[in-house]
Design a protein around this motif. Structure first.
Motif, PDB file in Angstrom:
ATOM      1  N   GLU A  18      12.835 -25.937 -47.373  1.00 39.23           N
ATOM      2  CA  GLU A  18      13.818 -25.542 -46.353  1.00 39.23           C
ATOM      3  C   GLU A  18      13.191 -25.601 -44.967  1.00 39.23           C
ATOM      4  N   ALA A  19      11.982 -25.069 -44.863  1.00 37.30           N
ATOM      5  CA  ALA A  19      11.318 -25.042 -43.560  1.00 37.30           C
ATOM      6  C   ALA A  19      11.031 -26.458 -43.076  1.00 37.30           C
ATOM      7  N   ASP A  38      14.341 -28.058 -42.001  1.00 36.04           N
ATOM      8  CA  ASP A  38      14.765 -27.443 -40.736  1.00 36.04           C
ATOM      9  C   ASP A  38      13.996 -28.010 -39.568  1.00 36.04           C
ATOM     10  N   ARG A  74      15.844 -13.268 -49.223  1.00 30.39           N
ATOM     11  CA  ARG A  74      16.942 -13.627 -48.324  1.00 30.39           C
ATOM     12  C   ARG A  74      18.262 -13.918 -49.024  1.00 30.39           C
ATOM     13  N   LEU A 115      19.420 -17.008 -34.678  1.00 30.65           N
ATOM     14  CA  LEU A 115      20.054 -18.121 -35.400  1.00 30.65           C
ATOM     15  C   LEU A 115      21.489 -17.780 -35.784  1.00 30.65           C
ATOM     16  N   THR A 164      11.189 -22.458 -50.216  1.00 34.45           N
ATOM     17  CA  THR A 164      10.941 -22.027 -48.834  1.00 34.45           C
ATOM     18  C   THR A 164      10.281 -23.139 -48.035  1.00 34.45           C
ATOM     19  N   LYS A 170      18.276 -18.160 -43.794  1.00 32.12           N
ATOM     20  CA  LYS A 170      17.252 -19.071 -43.248  1.00 32.12           C
ATOM     21  C   LYS A 170      15.873 -18.730 -43.783  1.00 32.12           C
ATOM     22  N   ASN A 171      15.022 -19.751 -43.860  1.00 35.97           N
ATOM     23  CA  ASN A 171      13.648 -19.507 -44.302  1.00 35.97           C
ATOM     24  C   ASN A 171      12.855 -18.800 -43.197  1.00 35.97           C
ATOM     25  N   GLU A 172      11.707 -18.240 -43.576  1.00 31.71           N
ATOM     26  CA  GLU A 172      10.912 -17.423 -42.651  1.00 31.71           C
ATOM     27  C   GLU A 172      10.254 -18.248 -41.550  1.00 31.71           C
ATOM     28  N   ILE A 173       9.885 -19.476 -41.874  1.00 36.13           N
ATOM     29  CA  ILE A 173       9.172 -20.301 -40.890  1.00 36.13           C
ATOM     30  C   ILE A 173      10.059 -20.539 -39.665  1.00 36.13           C
ATOM     31  N   THR A 174      11.264 -21.035 -39.916  1.00 40.57           N
ATOM     32  CA  THR A 174      12.178 -21.329 -38.811  1.00 40.57           C
ATOM     33  C   THR A 174      12.480 -20.048 -38.044  1.00 40.57           C
TER      34      THR A 174
END
Lengths: 321, 332
Positions: B316-317, B320, A68, A255, B313, A81-85
């Motif tokens: 961040e998650a 968030d 990313r 987002l 990661t 943004k991270n993948e989870i969000t």
């Protein structure tokens, strides 16, 4: 026409999705990354451009996935943004009542627990990539069938064959052993699907409160065998949404839209022209301290756009500077 | 002057001021190994079997970096610092293990600390260590009283001034030019309060945890650590979760986790080393507790192969998740 782009550069595939102002999916693309994240991002953008009308106005771009930051610099992302969000946001858009998201991609797998529209817990696989898409690809290739055929044959299984799924190295030797014993290939293939599901639930899903509705996404959701095995193991309906493979990209596009509405300074998007230029990557070893960090740098026309990989801020450069 | 080397690893973060005072009172000079680097870690790993835990490998790396820089290396075997609690076997055998895998090490000064054996044994052990420097038992006594006072002052700094161990040690040493970092260096409006729990040698070794505290602060979060809690707070939370503590370091994991899950933090992050026996039990207790509460909890496992991307990661998650939850709560 106003469009928000979401770019998801994963380890195995690169996904780009474009949403219009009403957050409707207007365009998307799905490409293998093949270890070339820059080239594939460029190629993906080229394809997206062809699918969109001439008068398109890109109002916001955001990136996600393991590459990313790299993709963000190339494209000029407004948000990284991270993948989870990203996955959670996309799934909530289509299935607001979702409580569990299962995502199995090429190299990693995740579980996201959602209650009342808010992420309350998540899990990701550790360094080990056992039970992800790449392993299925590899086994399909070894059995000399493509992945679609693999998926189809798993459904034709009549009795399942138990295969150890804890570690892919063991799974493979176990599979070979079962083949040599004369088990039907369909049963072995389905046995493998079950092993992967067990492995997923015992690793990533360990201690997580999995409640329906359960949404399954990521490239592996194409595989009907895995869907069936998940359904059996969890004893619940597994929802596979259309465009499940580009959910991360859709989420990050949503987002981007949200971000641009909240602080409207105009998009930093560098334009579709970036598909044509040649980015140059290189790396060097920093000698400043005994850590010997490997610093990677991305440059365009001799000008350094970004550097990363250091353990300190010495070489970090933000995309804007 | 005799030079005593102290590796900047494991119990250094808990007891350094005490040890330093003790040796300096006895007329020795103290040398600390420099902060962990990749070289320290790889050299430490090269001496032991792969299964050895990360903190031990780091420790051995630090011992190696002190070779030829001092006359003795101080490696205590801390068995128990509280009645009926026990430490991990790695700590018990630390002096012997070091001797076995680093034969070129300067002579090792060791001391067995086990309060289960009673006060007399403890004083004997301290006297035995002090006798290497002086024959005068009163001098040893004076040094140990001063050392204990230094330890109490250090605890005070950690708890009352909300400093992290490295900051508190810097302040005690009053290193010229190195101002302890305060919150003001980071953006002022705080987004969330994050508590991190785990052993000090994982939380404050920036090399092995990829500057976790720095990352949290840079993302505008207030960071809470186990040392900021009082002994009473830690003990009562531990008692609530497990009854009596069984491990030497149980309070900093179970106690801190139990406390912060209940109050004071928007989210709790547990740091463990891969393959750590006591942690696998203690962090699981915290995890189970977290499932019954609303405060989000995440555990991060560190080992040599931990990739920076994996930590980033997840972090961040996790952040968030907390921000979005807070925002939603404000909207509703």
């Amino acid at each position: 026409m106003k469009v928000y782009l979401g770019v998801d550069v994963g380890s195995v595939t690169t996904k780009i999705a474009g949403l219009d102002e009403n957050d409707e999916l207007v365009t998307h693309t799905y490409l293998p990354t093949q270890g070339k994240p820059i080239e594939m991002t460029q190629l993906g953008l080229k394809q997206i451009k062809q699918q969109l009308p001439e008068d398109v106005d890109i109002c916001g771009v955001a990136t996600t996935g393991s590459a990313r930051y790299l993709a963000g610099v190339i494209i000029g992302a407004d948000l990284v943004k991270n993948e989870i969000t990203s996955h959670a946001v996309a799934t909530l858009q289509y299935t607001p009542q979702v409580q569990t998201i299962i995502e199995i991609g090429g190299q990693d797998s995740k579980i996201i627990i959602i209650r009342d529209g808010i992420i309350t817990d998540f899990g990701m696989n550790t360094v080990c990539a056992a039970g992800t898409g790449s392993f299925l690809d590899h086994q399909a290739a070894r059995l000399d069938m493509n992945i679609e055929e693999f998926s189809q044959r798993a459904l034709d299984s009549s009795t399942s064959v138990r295969i150890a799924g804890r570690c892919t190295v063991f799974a493979e030797s176990d599979m070979i052993h079962k083949q040599q014993m004369g088990h039907r290939i369909e049963d072995i293939v389905y046995g493998l699907c079950q092993a992967l599901v067990r492995n997923y639930l015992n690793n990533v899903g360990l201690g997580k409160d999995i409640k329906p509705p359960i949404v399954f996404q990521g490239g592996v959701a194409f595989n009907q065998g895995i869907v069936k095995a998940l359904q059996e193991e969890l004893d619940a309906e597994i929802i596979v949404l259309p465009h499940h493979e580009v959910m991360g990209a859709i989420g990050v596009a949503l987002l981007a839209h949200e971000e641009m509405v909240n602080n409207n300074n105009g998009s930093k998007f560098r334009g579709f022209g970036i598909s044509e230029v040649k980015y140059h990557t290189s790396s060097f070893e920093c000698k400043a301290c005994p850590n010997q960090c490997e610093i990677a740098q991305l440059s365009l026309d001799g000008q350094v756009l970004a550097r990363w990989g250091g353990r300190c801020d010495r070489w970090e450069r933000s995309p804007s500077s | 002057m005799i030079k005593i080397g102290i590796p900047r690893a494991l119990l250094y973060y808990q007891y350094y001021p005490m040890w330093q005072t003790f040796f300096e009172e006895l007329g020795a000079e103290v040398v600390v190994s420099p902060p962990t680097t990749q070289t320290v870690l790889s050299e430490g790993s090269s001496r032991v079997v792969a299964e050895t835990c990360l903190p031990t490998k780091v420790f051995l790396g630090h011992v190696l970096s002190l070779v030829k820089k001092c006359d003795y290396i101080f490696i205590p075997a801390i068995r128990s610092v509280k009645s009926k609690t026990y430490n991990c076997s790695k700590f018990l055998g630390l002096p012997d293990m070091t001797k076995a895998v680093i034969p070129e090490s300067p002579p090792i000064l060791d001391i067995d600390i086990d309060v289960n054996k009673g006060k007399h044994e403890l004083y004997q052990a301290i006297y035995k260590l002090g006798r290497r420097f002086t024959w005068n038992p009163f001098r040893v006594r004076r040094a140990s009283i001063a050392a204990w006072q230094a330890n109490l002052n250090y605890q005070q700094l950690l708890c009352n001034h909300s400093l992290t161990p490295p900051q508190a040690i810097e302040r005690i040493l009053d290193t010229p030019g190195v101002e302890p970092k305060t919150h003001s260096e980071y953006p002022i409006p705080m987004q969330a309060t994050i508590a991190i729990i785990g052993h000090p040698y994982l939380l404050y070794d920036e090399h092995i945890n990829y500057r976790l505290i720095h990352r949290l602060k840079q993302a505008q979060n207030k960071v809470l650590t186990p040392e900021m809690l009082t002994t009473e707070e830690l003990e009562s939370a531990t008692a609530r979760l497990v009854g009596r503590a069984k491990w030497t370091c149980e309070e900093e994991v179970v106690g801190a986790g139990g406390h912060y899950l209940r109050s004071g933090a928007d989210g709790v992050i547990g740091i463990t080393a891969f393959g750590c026996g006591p942690d696998s039990l203690m962090m699981d207790i915290v995890q189970r507790q977290a499932q019954t509460m609303t405060t989000p909890f995440m555990s991060l496992t560190l080992d040599e192969h931990t990739a920076e991307a994996g930590i980033v990661t997840r972090l961040e998650a996790f952040l968030d998740m907390i921000y979005r939850k807070k925002r939603k709560r404000i909207c509703v």
